[in-house]
Motif scaffolding. Structure first.
Motif, PDB file in Angstrom:
ATOM      1  N   GLY A 177     -23.701   3.167 -22.925  1.00 24.94           N
ATOM      2  CA  GLY A 177     -23.138   2.185 -22.023  1.00 24.94           C
ATOM      3  C   GLY A 177     -22.180   2.919 -21.103  1.00 24.94           C
ATOM      4  N   ILE A 178     -21.781   2.269 -20.014  1.00 25.97           N
ATOM      5  CA  ILE A 178     -20.863   2.909 -19.071  1.00 25.97           C
ATOM      6  C   ILE A 178     -19.696   1.966 -18.827  1.00 25.97           C
ATOM      7  CG2 ILE A 178     -20.596   3.914 -16.767  1.00 25.97           C
ATOM      8  CD1 ILE A 178     -23.619   4.519 -16.868  1.00 25.97           C
ATOM      9  N   GLU A 179     -18.533   2.355 -19.297  1.00 21.65           N
ATOM     10  CA  GLU A 179     -17.340   1.523 -19.210  1.00 21.65           C
ATOM     11  C   GLU A 179     -16.565   1.825 -17.937  1.00 21.65           C
ATOM     12  OE1 GLU A 179     -15.551  -1.012 -20.989  1.00 21.65           O
ATOM     13  OE2 GLU A 179     -17.634  -1.333 -21.525  1.00 21.65           O
ATOM     14  N   GLY A 180     -16.801   1.021 -16.918  1.00 24.81           N
ATOM     15  CA  GLY A 180     -16.066   1.192 -15.670  1.00 24.81           C
ATOM     16  C   GLY A 180     -16.218   2.594 -15.111  1.00 24.81           C
ATOM     17  N   ASN A 181     -15.094   3.200 -14.756  1.00 25.06           N
ATOM     18  CA  ASN A 181     -15.139   4.556 -14.188  1.00 25.06           C
ATOM     19  C   ASN A 181     -14.861   5.622 -15.234  1.00 25.06           C
ATOM     20  OD1 ASN A 181     -12.449   4.123 -14.636  1.00 25.06           O
ATOM     21  ND2 ASN A 181     -11.868   4.020 -12.464  1.00 25.06           N
TER      22      ASN A 181
END
Length: 698
Positions: A177-181
C-alpha cells in the motif's frame, strides 16, 4: 402547515413501512421476488432471553453484483464509465466502463471459484485503494460468498483478530500500500505475521503485484498465488462465472467495528435490504440518479462509508464513482480534492470533517478552492459536499457553505449526515432529491430543507430515532440524552453480529430491555426534528473518522512492563476531532511526582500502541500519577469524568465542575485528576491540545 416533501416521504416510511419499501424493491432486479416485505419474529438466546427480530424481503433471491453491473450492461449502458481511479501517490489513472468492469469481475469470480471459493464462504480483503480491490469485492459477491474487508494498514494483531473471527477461505491482498507521501508499505510481512498469530489459517493468499514494491517470493506451496497470472490464464481460457443469487437474508459482507471490550464486532450486511436501501439512499439523499452523475467519496474501502458510497451505491444507480488513492493534503498539496472535482466533473462529494480541517490548516486562505479551481469555473458541477464520520463543527460547515455558494452549482449545499457501521447508510441528513422518495424515476429536485450548522439533519426514511434518558424514557425536544432507535431499522441496517447473537443483544438491545436499540451516541432532537450528535455515550474514540475502543488501546498501553494501570479517553484535537489520551499509574514503588512522564517512557508506550492497534491510534498525550483514575464501587473506570476534565482543560476551564455519578468509590480522586491535568497543561499541553473551536456560550 404544508409538509416539506422530505418530511412527507419520511412519514410515509413510518406510517406504512411495508408499502414504502415494497415500492423501492421494485426498482431492482430479483432472481426470485420476495414473498413479503417485512417479517417480524422473536429470537431466543442460549440463556432464555428473548428479543424482537426482523428480516427484510424474506423469500427473495438477489445478486448484488448483477444489480451493480450486469443489468446496466444489458440495459444498453455498458459504455458508461463506472470507475475512475486516480492515484496521485503513483501518478497513475485508469477508467473502466460498465462493460469492462463486467469482464474483469466475471473473470476474477471464475478464478476464485477455481481456487475453491463457493457460496457462503468468507474471503478476507486486505488491500489499498486500487481498482483490483473493487473487482475483488464484486467478484466475491458474484459467487454468493461473503467479503470481510480489513483496512490495508491495520497491524498484524488486528488483522489476526479479524481472521480468527471470520475464518476466511482465502485472503485477497496486494504487495504493498502507499500511505500518502511516505512511500510504499509492504504487506507481505504484515500478512505473514497475522497468519502466524492466528489459530485459523486461510487456504489461499492471492496477491496483486504492484510495481512500487513486489511480494517476493510468491510461495505456491504456502497457498500463495499471483493474482495477475491467474487472471491472464483465465482470460486466455475464456473462464467466467455467472452471478449466483442468494437469499435476501444471506450475508453480503462483514465489516468490523470497535467494541468496548477491545474485540471487534462483525456487523453483517444482508444482501436484499442492503441493495434496496442503498439504491434508494444514493438517489434520495445524495442526488445521484444514474449516468451523468459522478460520486467522489473520499473514504477507504476498509470503512463502511467506502463500502456503501465508493462501491455499491453508485454502481447500483448506474453512475460513475471515483476511487482515490491519495490524501487531502500532501499528495501533492491541499488542492487535490478540488482537482478531482474539476477533472472528473464530480456532482456529489462525500468526506470527513477531518479532511477539511487538514485542508484548512494547509491552505488558510482557501487559495486552491477560490483562485485555482473556483475562479475558472472548475467546480461548477458540484451540487453537494456531504460530511460524516464525526461531528462537523458549525464553523467548518459555514465556511464551506460560503465557498460552495460562490463557486459551485446553483443551490450547492454542505450537508452533515450521521450514521454508523451498524446502519449501513445515513440515519439522518438533508435529502438532495427528496422527490425520488415518491417517484423514483423523477429528475425533479425540490429545494432541500434548510441546513442548521451543528446538526446532522433529519431522520432518514426507515430510521425511527428518539432521545431517551438512562431509564429509556423519551425526553422532550431539545433535551440532551441517549440517541436510540425503534426496531425494525431501515433495510440497510444490520440485524445481528457475525456468529454472535448474544453479543448483538448485549451491545445494542440489553441496555433498554429490548425496547430501543442503543446507538451509543448522545445528543438531542429539536422541535423541527433536526438531530444533533454531541458525543459518544460510551467510550469509543473517534480519530479522524476512525473509531477505536478505549479497551483495545488500554490493553496495548498496559502491555508495557512499567505500567500498572491506565485509562484512555478522547481529547479534543483541532485537526482530527479527537485523539486518544492516556492516564497511567506506574508500577514502580516510588512513583514519580511529575504529571508529565519522561520522553523515553512515552515513546515506548507509543510504540506499543502503534504496533498493536495501528499508527492512526497513536496517543495525543499521557499523564502519570497515583490515585487519579476514578472508579465506581463495582470497579468500573469512570472515563466520562476524565474526558470532561481534559475537554475543559482544552478550553482553559480547569476548575469547571464535572458530572460525578453517585456510584463513585472516592470523590477525592476527581480532584487529584484535576490537579494532574492542570499541571500537565501548564508544562506541556497548553500549546499541544487545541479544541476544534471555542466552546459555545450557553
Amino acid at each position: 402547515m404544508t409538509l416539506h416533501i422530505q418530511d412527507g416521504v419520511y412519514r410515509s416510511s413510518m406510517d406504512d413501512a411495508e408499502s414504502f419499501w415494497s415500492h423501492q424493491a421494485d426498482k431492482l432486479s430479483w432472481h426470485k421476488r420476495p414473498e413479503k416485505v417485512l417479517q417480524r419474529t422473536t429470537k431466543t438466546l442460549k440463556d432464555g432471553t428473548t428479543h424482537d427480530h426482523w428480516t427484510w424481503f424474506p423469500g427473495g433471491k438477489i445478486s448484488t453484483t448483477y444489480n451493480c453491473i450486469d443489468r446496466h450492461v444489458l440495459n444498453g449502458n455498458g459504455h458508461v464509465t463506472a470507475i475512475c481511479w486516480d492515484s496521485p501517490v503513483t501518478g497513475l489513472k485508469e477508467q473502466y466502463t460498465y462493460k469492462q468492469l463486467m469482464e474483469e469481475v466475471e473473470t476474477l469470480a471464475g478464478v476464485l471459484r477455481e481456487e475453491g471459493v463457493k457460496k457462503g464462504d468468507v474471503v478476507l480483503i486486505y488491500m489499498p485503494m486500487i481498482p483490483a480491490a473493487l473487482f475483488a469485492m464484486l467478484a466475491i459477491a458474484r459467487l454468493g460468498a461473503i467479503h470481510a474487508v480489513v483496512f490495508g494498514g491495520f497491524s498484524p494483531p488486528s488483522l489476526a483478530q479479524r481472521m480468527e473471527a471470520s475464518r476466511p477461505k482465502a485472503i485477497m491482498t496486494a504487495s504493498c500500500g502507499i500511505e500518502g507521501n511516505k512511500g510504499p508499505v509492504g504487506y507481505k510481512h504484515l500478512i505473514e505475521e497475522a497468519i502466524k498469530m492466528s489459530s485459523f489459517k486461510p487456504q489461499k493468499v492471492i496477491i496483486w503485484q504492484r510495481e512500487q514494491l513486489r511480494w517476493d517470493p510468491v510461495t505456491k506451496e504456502a497457498g500463495e498465488r499471483n493474482w495477475q497470472r491467474l487472471v491472464k490464464s483465465a482470460k486466455n481460457r475464456g473462464l467466467k462465472a455467472a452471478p449466483v443469487a442468494v437469499k435476501s437474508s444471506d450475508g453480503l459482507y462483514i465489516i468490523y467495528t470497535s467494541g468496548t471490550t477491545g474485540l471487534p464486532k462483525g456487523v453483517v450486511r444482508e444482501a436484499g435490504g442492503h441493495a434496496v436501501g442503498l439504491n434508494f439512499s444514493i438517489k434520495f439523499l445524495f442526488g445521484v440518479h444514474g449516468p451523468g452523475d459522478v460520486m467522489f467519496c473520499a473514504s477507504d474501502i476498509g470503512w463502511v462509508v467506502g463500502h456503501s458510497y465508493i462501491l455499491y451505491a453508485p454502481l447500483l444507480a448506474g453512475a460513475t464513482t471515483v476511487l482515490f488513492e491519495g490524501k487531502p493534503v500532501g499528495t501533492p498539496n491541499a488542492g487535490e480534492f478540488w482537482r478531482i472535482i474539476e477533472e472528473y466533473q464530480v456532482t456529489t462529494m462525500f468526506t470527513a470533517p477531518t479532511a477539511l480541517r487538514a485542508i484548512r490548516r494547509d491552505d488558510v486562505e482557501n487559495h486552491y478552492f477560490e483562485q485555482v479551481f473556483g475562479s475558472r469555473g472548475g467546480l461548477r458541477t458540484l451540487r453537494a459536499l456531504f460530511l460524516a464520520g464525526e461531528r462537523s463543527e458549525p464553523s467548518i460547515v459555514e465556511m464551506y457553505q460560503r465557498l460552495l455558494s460562490k463557486y459551485c452549482a446553483g443551490g450547492a449545499m454542505v450537508i452533515d449526515n450521521w450514521w454508523s457501521s451498524e446502519s449501513g447508510s445515513p440515519i439522518s441528513g438533508i435529502a438532495l432529491s427528496a422527490a425520488a422518495g415518491k417517484d423514483f424515476n423523477t429528475k425533479y429536485r425540490h429545494t432541500p430543507l434548510k441546513i442548521k450548522p451543528g446538526s446532522a439533519g433529519k431522520a432518514m426514511p426507515g430510521f425511527d430515532v428518539r432521545v431517551v434518558d438512562d431509564d429509556g424514557n423519551e425526553l422532550q425536544p431539545g433535551s440532551m440524552g441517549n440517541i436510540v432507535m425503534a426496531t425494525p431499522l431501515a433495510p440497510t441496517a444490520f440485524t445481528t453480529l457475525w456468529g454472535d447473537e448474544d453479543r448483538f443483544y448485549r451491545s445494542y438491545l440489553k441496555r433498554f430491555n429490548g425496547k430501543w436499540l442503543d446507538t451509543g451516541d448522545a445528543g438531542m432532537i429539536d422541535r423541527e426534528g433536526y438531530i444533533s450528535i454531541m458525543s459518544r455515550s460510551d467510550d469509543i474514540i473517534n480519530v479522524a473518522a476512525h473509531r477505536f475502543s478505549t479497551g483495545a488501546i488500554e490493553q496495548a498501553i498496559a502491555s508495557h512492563p512499567d505500567i500498572a494501570e491506565c485509562a484512555v479517553v478522547g481529547i479534543p484535537d483541532s485537526l482530527k476531532g479527537h485523539l486518544p489520551f492516556a492516564f497511567v499509574t506506574l508500577s514502580t514503588h516510588e512513583h514519580p511526582h511529575p504529571a508529565v512522564p519522561n520522553e523515553e517512557l512515552f515513546r515506548e508506550v507509543q510504540k506499543n500502541v502503534r504496533g498493536q492497534i495501528g499508527p492512526i491510534a497513536s496517543l495525543g498525550g499521557m499523564i502519570q500519577g497515583k490515585g487519579m483514575i476514578p472508579k465506581t464501587r463495582s470497579g468500573k473506570t469512570l472515563r466520562r469524568v476524565l474526558r470532561e476534565l481534559v475537554e475543559n482543560a482544552t478550553h482553559n476551564e480547569y476548575d469547571k465542575e464535572v458530572q460525578v455519578p453517585s456510584t463513585i468509590e472516592d470523590a477525592d480522586v476527581v480532584d487529584v485528576a484535576r490537579a494532574k491535568i492542570k499541571e500537565y497543561f501548564s508544562h506541556k499541553g497548553k500549546d499541544l491540545h487545541k479544541a476544534p473551536e471555542a466552546r459555545a456560550k450557553l
